[in-house]
Design a protein around this motif. Structure first.
Motif, short mmCIF file in Angstrom:
data_model
loop_
_atom_site.label_atom_id
_atom_site.label_comp_id
_atom_site.label_asym_id
_atom_site.label_seq_id
_atom_site.Cartn_x
_atom_site.Cartn_y
_atom_site.Cartn_z
N GLN A 101 0.90 -1.02 0.28
CA GLN A 101 0.11 -0.04 -0.21
C GLN A 101 0.94 1.35 -0.09
N ILE A 102 0.43 2.30 -0.81
CA ILE A 102 1.47 3.31 -0.86
C ILE A 102 0.74 4.58 -0.64
N GLY A 103 -0.47 4.54 -0.12
CA GLY A 103 -1.25 5.77 0.34
C GLY A 103 -0.38 6.46 1.22
N LEU A 104 -1.07 7.89 1.41
CA LEU A 104 -0.36 8.89 2.17
C LEU A 104 -0.50 8.18 3.67
N GLY A 105 0.95 8.29 4.26
CA GLY A 105 1.34 7.84 5.71
C GLY A 105 1.73 6.43 5.53
N LYS A 106 1.74 5.86 4.33
CA LYS A 106 2.53 4.48 4.27
C LYS A 106 3.78 4.73 3.73
N ASP A 107 4.54 3.44 3.94
CA ASP A 107 6.01 3.30 3.86
C ASP A 107 6.56 3.49 2.28
N GLY A 108 5.83 3.16 1.37
CA GLY A 108 6.18 3.36 -0.03
C GLY A 108 6.80 2.06 -0.25
N PHE A 109 7.68 1.89 -1.33
CA PHE A 109 8.38 0.95 -1.73
C PHE A 109 9.62 1.44 -2.70
N ASN A 110 10.56 0.55 -2.67
CA ASN A 110 11.95 0.61 -3.67
C ASN A 110 11.74 -0.08 -5.03
N PHE A 111 12.01 0.51 -5.78
CA PHE A 111 11.93 -0.01 -7.19
C PHE A 111 13.09 0.63 -8.12
N LEU A 112 14.11 -0.27 -8.71
CA LEU A 112 15.20 0.25 -9.43
C LEU A 112 15.85 1.36 -9.01
N GLY A 113 16.25 1.21 -7.70
CA GLY A 113 17.24 2.01 -7.12
C GLY A 113 16.41 3.25 -6.54
N CYS A 114 15.06 3.56 -6.63
CA CYS A 114 14.22 4.57 -6.05
C CYS A 114 13.48 4.29 -4.96
N TYR A 134 1.24 13.79 -4.03
CA TYR A 134 1.68 13.12 -5.45
C TYR A 134 2.49 11.75 -4.92
N LEU A 135 2.91 11.25 -6.05
CA LEU A 135 3.70 10.02 -5.85
C LEU A 135 5.27 10.63 -5.96
N PHE A 136 5.92 10.57 -5.07
CA PHE A 136 7.22 11.17 -4.91
C PHE A 136 8.11 10.00 -5.22
N ARG A 137 9.41 10.40 -5.68
CA ARG A 137 10.46 9.60 -6.17
C ARG A 137 11.90 10.02 -5.73
N TRP A 138 12.84 9.36 -5.01
CA TRP A 138 14.16 9.70 -4.55
C TRP A 138 14.87 8.37 -4.41
N PRO A 139 16.34 8.89 -4.35
CA PRO A 139 17.19 7.65 -4.15
C PRO A 139 16.71 6.77 -3.13
N SER A 140 17.02 5.46 -3.10
CA SER A 140 16.77 4.57 -2.16
C SER A 140 17.87 4.52 -1.25
N VAL A 141 17.77 4.27 0.16
CA VAL A 141 18.85 3.90 1.22
C VAL A 141 19.90 3.32 0.30
N LYS A 142 19.75 2.23 -0.33
CA LYS A 142 20.82 1.31 -0.95
C LYS A 142 21.44 2.34 -1.85
N ALA A 143 20.89 3.11 -2.71
CA ALA A 143 21.34 3.90 -3.81
C ALA A 143 22.30 4.95 -3.27
N MET A 144 21.91 5.34 -2.07
CA MET A 144 22.75 6.30 -1.33
C MET A 144 23.95 5.67 -0.93
#
Length: 192
Positions: free
Chosen positions: A44-57, A71-81
């Motif tokens: 589940q990616i609704g507001l307040g949910k954890d989201g997910f990692n996909f292709l480094g994001c 909005y659906l935001f996207r940033w570098p994952s912990v692994k990418a950082m």
């Protein structure tokens, strides 16, 4: 023959997602393929949910501060950082750079890494992460130069001596060090 290696299916309701997963398993079975059991999951990616990692994001629903909409935001994952920091650490390792005469050599090695990594993530919401990496690069370069110039002692003593040193960030930028912050591009707009 080509295969879909990584993909995401987005649905509005959990019942739709469950049905999509069932259909995917059915289609894949006909193709004699299976979904990876550890990577296949409903999230589940609704507001307040954890989201997910996909292709480094990392992708997550976030409420915009300026417009108040979600909005659906996207940033570098912990692994990418972690991975880019590791590469920067490798390129600024003082043992590797023993006898370094010119910081331009380090900048020349770092810039392709920073530009490539930044280009991959620049269409997301990565200002915070870009700022963290910019600071990390500056800190690694100045630490490397400081240790070469004999600042090995206590951190506070090194910081005081370093503040007087000739390597502020502006000087490194003037020598061509790539800056990530300021390169983000949102769809349909110029640089953020």
């Amino acid at each position: 023959m080509r295969y879909a290696d990584d993909f995401v299916v987005l649905c509005r309701r959990e019942s739709q997602a469950t049905e999509a997963l069932r259909r995917l398993r059915e289609i894949f079975a006909r193709l004699k393929l299976t979904l990876h059991p550890e990577k296949t999951k409903l999230v589940q990616i609704g507001l307040g949910k954890d989201g997910f990692n996909f292709l480094g994001c990392h992708l997550r629903i976030v409420k915009s501060r300026s417009k108040g909409r979600t909005y659906l935001f996207r940033w570098p994952s912990v692994k990418a950082m972690t991975k880019v920091r590791s590469r920067i650490r490798e390129l600024t390792d003082r043992r590797r750079r023993a006898g370094l005469k010119d910081v331009d050599e380090v900048i020349a090695d770092l810039n392709p890494v920073l530009k490539g990594w930044g280009n991959y993530f620049k269409t997301g919401n990565a200002s915070k992460q870009f700022n963290q990496i910019d600071y990390y690069v500056w800190r690694r370069i100045t630490r490397m130069l400081g240790k070469q110039r004999g600042f090995h002692g206590h951190r506070l003593a090194w910081r005081v001596a370093h503040q007087r040193a000739a390597w502020p960030l502006a000087k490194l930028r003037a020598r061509g060090l790539h800056k990530l912050l300021g390169t983000i591009q949102y769809p349909g707009s110029k640089t953020a």
